[in-house]
Enzyme design. Structure first.
Site, PDB file in Angstrom:
ATOM      1  N   GLU A   1      -5.699 -55.020 -63.059  1.00 15.59           N
ATOM      2  CA  GLU A   1      -7.057 -55.139 -62.524  1.00 15.59           C
ATOM      3  C   GLU A   1      -7.963 -54.160 -63.243  1.00 15.59           C
ATOM      4  O   GLU A   1      -7.487 -53.153 -63.763  1.00 15.59           O
ATOM      5  CB  GLU A   1      -7.064 -54.732 -61.036  1.00 15.59           C
ATOM      6  CG  GLU A   1      -6.412 -55.709 -60.122  1.00 15.59           C
ATOM      7  CD  GLU A   1      -6.256 -55.111 -58.716  1.00 15.59           C
ATOM      8  OE1 GLU A   1      -7.059 -54.265 -58.300  1.00 15.59           O
ATOM      9  OE2 GLU A   1      -5.296 -55.516 -58.056  1.00 15.59           O
TER      10      GLU A   1
ATOM     11  N   LYS B   1     -10.373 -51.084 -63.405  1.00 18.90           N
ATOM     12  CA  LYS B   1     -10.565 -49.895 -62.571  1.00 18.90           C
ATOM     13  C   LYS B   1     -12.072 -49.681 -62.455  1.00 18.90           C
ATOM     14  O   LYS B   1     -12.732 -49.209 -63.376  1.00 18.90           O
ATOM     15  CB  LYS B   1      -9.883 -48.676 -63.172  1.00 18.90           C
ATOM     16  CG  LYS B   1      -9.968 -47.475 -62.255  1.00 18.90           C
ATOM     17  CD  LYS B   1      -8.992 -46.405 -62.673  1.00 18.90           C
ATOM     18  CE  LYS B   1      -8.857 -45.323 -61.625  1.00 18.90           C
ATOM     19  NZ  LYS B   1     -10.102 -44.686 -61.228  1.00 18.90           N
TER      20      LYS B   1
ATOM     21  N   ASP C   1     -15.622 -48.293 -61.378  1.00 20.45           N
ATOM     22  CA  ASP C   1     -16.046 -46.911 -61.219  1.00 20.45           C
ATOM     23  C   ASP C   1     -17.092 -46.767 -60.111  1.00 20.45           C
ATOM     24  O   ASP C   1     -18.281 -46.665 -60.372  1.00 20.45           O
ATOM     25  CB  ASP C   1     -16.585 -46.402 -62.561  1.00 20.45           C
ATOM     26  CG  ASP C   1     -16.537 -44.892 -62.647  1.00 20.45           C
ATOM     27  OD1 ASP C   1     -16.023 -44.270 -61.701  1.00 20.45           O
ATOM     28  OD2 ASP C   1     -17.013 -44.344 -63.650  1.00 20.45           O
TER      29      ASP C   1
ATOM     30  N   TYR D   1      -9.751 -55.085 -52.931  1.00 19.70           N
ATOM     31  CA  TYR D   1      -8.468 -55.125 -53.633  1.00 19.70           C
ATOM     32  C   TYR D   1      -7.260 -54.791 -52.762  1.00 19.70           C
ATOM     33  O   TYR D   1      -6.173 -54.540 -53.272  1.00 19.70           O
ATOM     34  CB  TYR D   1      -8.476 -54.257 -54.888  1.00 19.70           C
ATOM     35  CG  TYR D   1      -9.001 -52.843 -54.741  1.00 19.70           C
ATOM     36  CD1 TYR D   1      -8.392 -51.935 -53.904  1.00 19.70           C
ATOM     37  CD2 TYR D   1     -10.107 -52.427 -55.486  1.00 19.70           C
ATOM     38  CE1 TYR D   1      -8.866 -50.641 -53.789  1.00 19.70           C
ATOM     39  CE2 TYR D   1     -10.594 -51.131 -55.375  1.00 19.70           C
ATOM     40  CZ  TYR D   1      -9.968 -50.241 -54.524  1.00 19.70           C
ATOM     41  OH  TYR D   1     -10.438 -48.972 -54.406  1.00 19.70           O
TER      42      TYR D   1
ATOM     43  N   LYS E   1      -6.513 -44.869 -68.204  1.00 18.47           N
ATOM     44  CA  LYS E   1      -7.926 -44.527 -68.369  1.00 18.47           C
ATOM     45  C   LYS E   1      -8.345 -44.671 -69.819  1.00 18.47           C
ATOM     46  O   LYS E   1      -7.659 -44.193 -70.721  1.00 18.47           O
ATOM     47  CB  LYS E   1      -8.153 -43.082 -67.929  1.00 18.47           C
ATOM     48  CG  LYS E   1      -7.760 -42.809 -66.485  1.00 18.47           C
ATOM     49  CD  LYS E   1      -8.920 -43.016 -65.561  1.00 18.47           C
ATOM     50  CE  LYS E   1      -9.810 -41.825 -65.565  1.00 18.47           C
ATOM     51  NZ  LYS E   1     -10.327 -41.447 -64.283  1.00 18.47           N
TER      52      LYS E   1
ATOM     53  N   CYS F   1     -23.253  -9.494 -67.595  1.00 13.83           N
ATOM     54  CA  CYS F   1     -23.236 -10.721 -66.794  1.00 13.83           C
ATOM     55  C   CYS F   1     -24.669 -11.231 -66.603  1.00 13.83           C
ATOM     56  O   CYS F   1     -25.538 -10.471 -66.181  1.00 13.83           O
ATOM     57  CB  CYS F   1     -22.589 -10.436 -65.436  1.00 13.83           C
ATOM     58  SG  CYS F   1     -22.806 -11.775 -64.253  1.00 13.83           S
TER      59      CYS F   1
ATOM     60  N   CYS G   1     -25.532 -10.647 -62.652  1.00 13.11           N
ATOM     61  CA  CYS G   1     -25.651  -9.346 -61.983  1.00 13.11           C
ATOM     62  C   CYS G   1     -25.854  -8.185 -62.951  1.00 13.11           C
ATOM     63  O   CYS G   1     -26.086  -7.055 -62.532  1.00 13.11           O
ATOM     64  CB  CYS G   1     -24.429  -9.080 -61.111  1.00 13.11           C
ATOM     65  SG  CYS G   1     -22.934  -8.781 -62.070  1.00 13.11           S
TER      66      CYS G   1
ATOM     67  N   CYS H   1     -16.948 -11.329 -65.727  1.00 11.81           N
ATOM     68  CA  CYS H   1     -17.739 -10.327 -65.034  1.00 11.81           C
ATOM     69  C   CYS H   1     -16.775  -9.740 -64.010  1.00 11.81           C
ATOM     70  O   CYS H   1     -16.200 -10.470 -63.205  1.00 11.81           O
ATOM     71  CB  CYS H   1     -18.923 -10.983 -64.331  1.00 11.81           C
ATOM     72  SG  CYS H   1     -19.689  -9.872 -63.146  1.00 11.81           S
TER      73      CYS H   1
ATOM     74  N   CYS I   1     -20.428  -9.635 -57.580  1.00 15.22           N
ATOM     75  CA  CYS I   1     -21.384 -10.431 -58.361  1.00 15.22           C
ATOM     76  C   CYS I   1     -21.817 -11.645 -57.533  1.00 15.22           C
ATOM     77  O   CYS I   1     -20.983 -12.387 -57.021  1.00 15.22           O
ATOM     78  CB  CYS I   1     -20.752 -10.890 -59.670  1.00 15.22           C
ATOM     79  SG  CYS I   1     -21.792 -12.051 -60.568  1.00 15.22           S
TER      80      CYS I   1
END
Ligand code: IVH
Length: 673
Positions: free
Chosen positions: A116, A118, A120, A233, A321, A416, A419, A434, A439
């Site tokens: 079948e 697939k 999405d 299905y 896939k 960072c 922060c 960091c 943070c």
């Protein structure tokens, strides 16, 4: 008002049947026989009659698809049986390995499969009682979903009621459940995004997100406008597959008037499945909706039952896939994101590019090593790949006369970006981090993780809310979530009384979730969902877990020195112990069932085959495992017992051949004790 006459009732009924028939031709079969104007005329006539005789309006009337008033939220409902996902494969080799496993576990090599597309979108369950749609439920976390019935009613390819004779002819009982994929066709997606852009609204990234956003609309009028589509299905009765073959199920659904994807095929080998996969890879762009692969399912239900499940996916089905779709665009800048563990991730800011129907604006560059490997500079043209759920990524730099190189080199910031703390790269590690425990970016990500669906499942606590809560200092750690008051929430932007109450209810509900979720939610490095489960089963309480040393921890299933040390380190920090204390005060579930695995069957390996009379395979498996034994799928010299039920096949032969002990259910019960 005069009570409606029998004639009016009959006219309404005839009109409804006629409209349903034409809806079916139009939306399900794609073979309209009426012009739009003629169809609208019928509908208008029915609407007028119903307006005149409101007592005759029924929820399954075609007029009821238009959507109604906004609602306040969605009710959670349990599924009749878990809504599972699928295991993925990405190569022919993996697909063949799956087939070998099917052969091995089932002991047969003549297996039929159904291929079948697939689709999405998102999976959705439809519950029918007495032939009428009574509930539409989203997948949710697989066990509990949300009741989106009113919105689902607006989807034209979902039958609102099916005549008894039709069901009977299709061989379907009056009470049943259908599962399938809800999706937004590409044309509807494009149109919706164009309209949103014109109104200055944010756009949906892809049709799948748009589908999810649409079905969870509080105003079903909006859902109705957005033209979703639904392909069925699966058919269940009392949570179990009904027909003997999956292909039969699909044909029956078809016959009952459900929309079933016609691009399907029964095949007799993986060679044939592989050919199907190849054909659709070439043709996928011609489809009016997105697909991300092909699903191959074992056709025979009895064999499906025999193969069973692993974790959250069936062993009887596999998704192949397709490779990611790619596009070429320019890197306009590179920014840095800070994650839950403090990891700095460089993200390419791209000139918007359409890849497989999705507008991509950002792509991950993973880390500094990857940037160096690719040789990427700001201003470069790059190939960007996008596949399924993953964040788009930069695959390679493109260079030719139309795509000149960029010049600006990217450097990881020394501090960072959130922060300002100095960034650290530990010897031998790829990532920059960091290390500031406080943070705000780490805090934000930690809270998002804790509140997410698979953890404490606090619906509504997403990006926007968590940003505000952390920025305003209302939430400084996960325990603060449980101190939030309605006044705190009402002080936030765009927060009404109802939403604030919903969030408080969600927070309250999360307290009931089991210990393993809390352990997972703490965000201890290397402790994922599965490990958290084993830890909860082993210790049975947070108190015992907290106290455990490195040695003891390694007695837990799948816990090695790396995880054990990470846990001990976590609890060596006073602030973390204090955090757990506060979660205890907030009355989260910090105790659970210690899984008292027996010892009677330790070291013994079992194989189950055939149909057992007194319990399901899962029950038998649980009994054996609870007694310390192990259940595997195929018979070998290492097997101690084969438990054979009715119609046992080749596994029984194999057991006899190898001289493995064969027992029945009664004997199993005695063995377990
Ligand atoms: S069967 C246990 N068939 O893919 C069986 N799923 O990755 C599970 N999907 O959650 C579903 N097309 O939303 C099945 N033809 C198809 C499908 C399909 C798309 C989705 C579905 C599922 C997800 C798993």
């Amino acid at each position: 008002m005069r009570p409606p006459s029998k004639e009016v009732e009959q006219t309404i009924k005839t009109l409804r049947d006629k409209i349903r028939h034409h809806e079916q031709l139009y939306y399900v079969l794609d073979q309209p026989q009426l012009s739009d104007a003629e169809f609208d005329k019928l509908m208008q006539k029915l609407k007028d009659l119903e307006a005149e005789h409101p007592t005759l309006v029924t929820t399954d009337s075609p007029t009821q698809r238009v959507g109604g008033k906004p609602r306040e939220g969605f009710v959670k409902v349990p599924h009749s049986s878990p809504m599972l996902s699928l295991d993925n494969t990405y190569s022919e080799e993996e697909l063949r390995a799956w087939e070998r496993r099917v052969h091995e576990l089932s002991g047969r090599s003549d297996v039929d499969y159904v291929c079948e597309l697939k689709l999405d979108g998102m999976s959705l369950a439809l519950v029918y009682e007495d032939g009428k749609l009574v509930r539409g439920i989203t997948r949710g976390d697989g066990s509990v979903g949300e009741d989106v019935t009113l919105n689902v009613r607006t989807v034209r390819s979902v039958p609102l009621s099916i005549p008894k004779e039709k069901l009977k002819k299709a061989g379907i009982p009056a009470d049943f459940e259908v599962r399938g994929e809800l999706l937004m066709p590409l044309a509807a997606f494009k149109k919706m995004n164009e309209e949103r852009e014109a109104k200055g609204l944010s756009q949906f990234a892809n049709p799948r997100n748009a589908t999810a956003g649409t079905v969870r609309q509080l105003e079903s009028r909006v859902t109705a406008e957005r033209r979703l589509d639904y392909f069925s299905y699966m058919l269940l009765r009392n949570g179990r597959t009904y027909f003997d073959r999956h292909s039969e199920t699909l044909d029956a659904l078809d016959a009952a008037g459900f929309k079933v994807n016609q691009n399907r095929k029964v095949v007799h080998s993986i060679d044939e499945a592989w050919a199907f996969i190849g054909q659709w890879e070439a043709k996928r762009d011609s489809l009016p909706y997105e697909i991300d692969g092909i699903v191959v399912k074992v056709d025979r239900t009895a064999l499906q039952d025999e193969l069973g499940f692993t974790g959250k996916a069936p062993r009887w089905a596999i998704a192949y896939k397709y490779a990611a779709r790619a596009g070429i665009t320019k890197i306009e800048g590179i920014r840095v994101q800070v994650g839950r563990t403090g990891k700095l991730t460089p993200v390419a800011e791209l000139a918007p590019v359409l890849i497989g129907g999705t507008t991509v604006r950002n792509a991950t560059l993973h880390n500094m090593d990857e940037i160096e490997r690719l040789g990427v500079k700001i201003g470069d043209w790059v190939q960007v790949e996008r596949g399924g759920d993953v964040i788009p990524k930069v695959a390679k730099v493109v260079e030719d006369k139309d795509h000149p190189r960029g010049h600006k080199t990217f450097h990881m910031p020394e501090t960072c970006p959130v922060c300002g703390t100095k960034v650290v790269r530990t010897e031998g590690e790829v990532d920059y981090r960091c290390v500031n425990a406080n943070c705000p970016a780490k805090l934000r990500e930690t809270i998002l993780h804790f509140a997410s669906r698979g953890v404490m499942n606090i619906d509504g606590m997403g990006d926007a809310l968590v940003n505000q809560l952390t920025e305003r200092g209302l939430v400084k750690n996960v325990a603060d979530i449980y101190k939030l008051t309605k006044a705190d929430l009402l002080s936030l932007e765009r927060m009404g009384d109802k939403s604030a109450q919903n969030i408080l209810d969600e927070i309250e509900n999360s307290k009931k979730l089991p210990l393993e979720r809390v352990i997972y939610g703490l965000g201890i490095r290397f402790v994922g969902e599965r490990t958290a489960q084993f830890l909860a089963e082993h210790f049975g309480s947070m108190e015992e877990f907290e106290k455990a040393g490195v040695e003891e921890l390694q007695n837990v299933n799948e816990v090695g020195p790396r995880i054990a040390e990470s846990i001990v380190e976590f609890f060596s920090i006073a602030a973390n112990r204090k955090l757990v204390e506060r979660l205890r005060e907030a009355r989260l579930t910090l105790t659970g069932q210690k899984k008292q695995r027996g010892t009677k069957l330790v070291g013994k390996t079992f194989v189950l085959t055939g149909t057992l009379a007194h319990f399901t395979r899962d029950e038998a498996k649980k009994m054996i495992e609870d007694a310390g034994g192990k259940v595997t799928g195929s018979v070998s010299k290492k097997t101690d017992y084969v438990v054979a039920g009715a119609d046992a096949g080749s596994k029984l032969d194999k057991a006899k051949e190898l001289g493995v002990a064969v027992v029945d259910e009664k004997a199993l019960e005695r063995l377990v004790g």
